[in-house]
Enzyme design. Structure first.
Site, short mmCIF file in Angstrom:
data_model
loop_
_atom_site.label_atom_id
_atom_site.label_comp_id
_atom_site.label_asym_id
_atom_site.label_seq_id
_atom_site.Cartn_x
_atom_site.Cartn_y
_atom_site.Cartn_z
N GLN A 127 0.84 -1.20 0.00
CA GLN A 127 0.00 0.00 0.00
C GLN A 127 0.87 1.24 0.00
O GLN A 127 1.61 1.49 0.94
CB GLN A 127 -0.92 -0.01 1.23
CG GLN A 127 -1.82 1.19 1.33
CD GLN A 127 -2.77 1.08 2.53
OE1 GLN A 127 -2.72 0.12 3.28
NE2 GLN A 127 -3.63 2.07 2.70
N GLY A 128 0.79 2.04 -1.06
CA GLY A 128 1.61 3.24 -1.19
C GLY A 128 0.83 4.50 -0.88
O GLY A 128 0.46 5.25 -1.80
N TYR A 129 0.59 4.74 0.40
CA TYR A 129 -0.15 5.94 0.82
C TYR A 129 0.77 6.92 1.55
O TYR A 129 1.00 8.03 1.08
CB TYR A 129 -1.30 5.54 1.75
CG TYR A 129 -2.60 5.16 1.07
CD1 TYR A 129 -2.63 4.77 -0.26
CD2 TYR A 129 -3.80 5.17 1.76
CE1 TYR A 129 -3.81 4.41 -0.87
CE2 TYR A 129 -4.99 4.83 1.16
CZ TYR A 129 -5.01 4.44 -0.15
OH TYR A 129 -6.18 4.10 -0.75
N SER A 130 1.28 6.53 2.71
CA SER A 130 2.00 7.47 3.58
C SER A 130 3.29 7.97 2.94
O SER A 130 3.98 7.24 2.22
CB SER A 130 2.34 6.80 4.91
OG SER A 130 1.17 6.54 5.66
N SER A 162 4.21 -1.33 4.47
CA SER A 162 4.26 -2.69 4.99
C SER A 162 4.57 -3.69 3.88
O SER A 162 3.95 -3.66 2.80
CB SER A 162 2.92 -3.07 5.63
OG SER A 162 2.62 -2.19 6.70
N GLU A 245 -10.55 -1.46 4.56
CA GLU A 245 -9.56 -1.79 5.59
C GLU A 245 -10.21 -1.96 6.94
O GLU A 245 -9.74 -2.75 7.78
CB GLU A 245 -8.50 -0.69 5.66
CG GLU A 245 -7.38 -0.97 6.65
CD GLU A 245 -6.32 0.12 6.67
OE1 GLU A 245 -5.14 -0.21 6.84
OE2 GLU A 245 -6.69 1.30 6.49
N ASN A 365 -3.96 9.36 16.93
CA ASN A 365 -5.02 9.69 17.87
C ASN A 365 -5.60 11.07 17.60
O ASN A 365 -6.82 11.27 17.63
CB ASN A 365 -4.47 9.66 19.30
CG ASN A 365 -4.67 8.31 19.97
OD1 ASN A 365 -5.31 7.41 19.41
ND2 ASN A 365 -4.13 8.16 21.16
N GLU A 366 -4.73 12.04 17.34
CA GLU A 366 -5.18 13.41 17.14
C GLU A 366 -6.10 13.51 15.91
O GLU A 366 -7.14 14.19 15.95
CB GLU A 366 -3.98 14.34 16.99
CG GLU A 366 -3.15 14.50 18.26
CD GLU A 366 -2.28 13.29 18.57
OE1 GLU A 366 -1.83 13.18 19.71
OE2 GLU A 366 -2.06 12.45 17.67
#
Length: 381
Positions: A127-130, A162, A245, A365-366
């Site tokens: 997965q190429g997101y971040s 990942s 997901e 979390n934010e």
């Protein structure tokens, strides 16, 4: 009275007992690529064994090569898979993220090209997101894609990817319209990893293993037709994929958490930690909270509740597991700082270290609290 679900549960358990042995015995109870002694090649052979048994794509429509099983059967499969000791799935990203997105947004040609390899356990996806400046704030992606003849050319960097080292393909969220900002002008591309324009660098974690990777694109290429949805409308596709997901496979994740809870309880009884009143209270609270998280997931999947309940899921389980990691270390006591051959202690130490990331990846979390405030509670931005 025996129900069809009881029969199906027995079928899953029997198949798992018959096949998760011999060559595959080392995978029993393994968490996946992030485990210290996990063998990715063996994990891929296990995926192919599952495929031969008809256990990959069980919720896909039959028209796309799946079994079309209803939700409750999928829940039972995930529960029994974990209960018997099924390992983390190296084919998870392809089967539960990309495949449903292909079914919803892909062309017939794309579906025919990629779904069989995912279903058969012969093709693996990352997965190429971040990116370095686009993690939880995904709309800030800076990776660029431009048309060059009958191809897309891609330049940029993805991070925390990942299993990229073990994958054949990656789906990449990139900016395809010069000057576009935020959610506009994006495209989701399907990109082969085995090419000169792609460099993969493993990131070694404090657990000692390189589960994540940096992926660099330097004029990497993919075919012009390998985009999901229309170029420029990639944000919609990317968000739909993230919805998958948080689908039924999360119940498998929670079944894994339940197995970890049982390991912790057994250790607490064996080493005497369970006789400590404060630790006993924390163990009880942790077990009850996990049960509540599962019930929330079930009601969301059943469609009886709205987006408010779905929005709390990631915040709830990630904070629970972070706290569970601290609890595991407290139950272990001095053994938390030792290196030994005790499988239960090894598992709990790994959770203690790895769970620190749970409240960061897939939306910090934010970010999660902002989403809950704005989308569930209707508060102003």
């Amino acid at each position: 009275m025996t129900t069809t679900l009881d029969v199906f549960r027995a079928e899953v358990a029997q198949w798992m007992h018959e096949h998760l042995r011999g060559e595959f015995e080392p995978l029993r109870g393994a968490g996946g690529v992030g485990d210290e002694h996990y063998d990715p090649a063996l994990g891929k052979r296990w995926e192919q064994e599952l495929a031969r048994g008809g256990w990959v794509g069980i919720g896909w429509p039959e028209a796309h090569g799946g079994r079309g099983l209803p939700l409750l059967h999928q829940v039972v499969f995930h529960e029994e898979y974990v209960r018997v000791g099924g390992p983390g799935r190296i084919g998870h990203i392809g089967e539960t993220l990309l495949a449903p997105t292909l079914i919803e947004f892909g062309s017939a040609e794309q579906q025919q090209r990629f779904l069989p390899g995912i279903r058969n356990g012969t093709q693996y996806w990352a997965q190429g997101y971040s990116e370095p400046n686009a993690g939880s704030d995904l709309a800030n992606v800076q990776t660029r894609a431009r048309r060059v003849g009958d191809e897309w050319a891609i330049d940029g960097q993805k991070v925390w990817t990942s299993w990229a080292k073990e994958s054949d393909w990656i789906f990449v969220l990139a900016r395809c319209e010069p000057g576009s900002q935020r959610h506009q002008g994006l495209v989701l591309l399907l990109v082969p990893l085995a090419q000169p324009g792609v460099t993969i660098r493993p990131i070694r974690q404090m657990t000692g293993v390189p589960e994540f990777n940096e992926v660099f694109f330097d004029d990497a290429r993919t075919e012009a037709s390998l985009h999901l949805g229309a170029p420029g409308a990639g944000w919609r596709v990317a968000m739909a994929l993230l919805g998958f997901e948080r689908g039924v496979s999360t119940l498998g994740q929670q079944a894994q958490f339940e197995r970890e809870m049982q390991i912790l309880l057994a250790v607490a009884r064996a080493n005497g930690a369970a006789r400590d009143a404060l630790l006993r209270e924390r163990l009880s609270h942790s077990a009850l909270t996990l049960r509540a998280i599962r019930f929330n997931a079930l009601r969301v999947l059943a469609g009886t509740e709205g987006a408010r309940e779905a929005l709390i899921a990631k915040y709830a389980w990630s904070n629970w597991r972070r706290d569970f990691g601290v609890l595991a270390a407290d139950v272990l006591g001095a053994a938390a700082d030792r290196i030994d051959d005790d499988p239960a202690a090894q598992t709990l130490r790994r959770i203690w270290l790895a769970s620190r990331a749970d409240t960061i990846y897939a939306g910090t979390n934010e970010i999660q609290l902002n989403l809950i405030a704005e989308r569930a509670l209707g508060m102003p931005r």
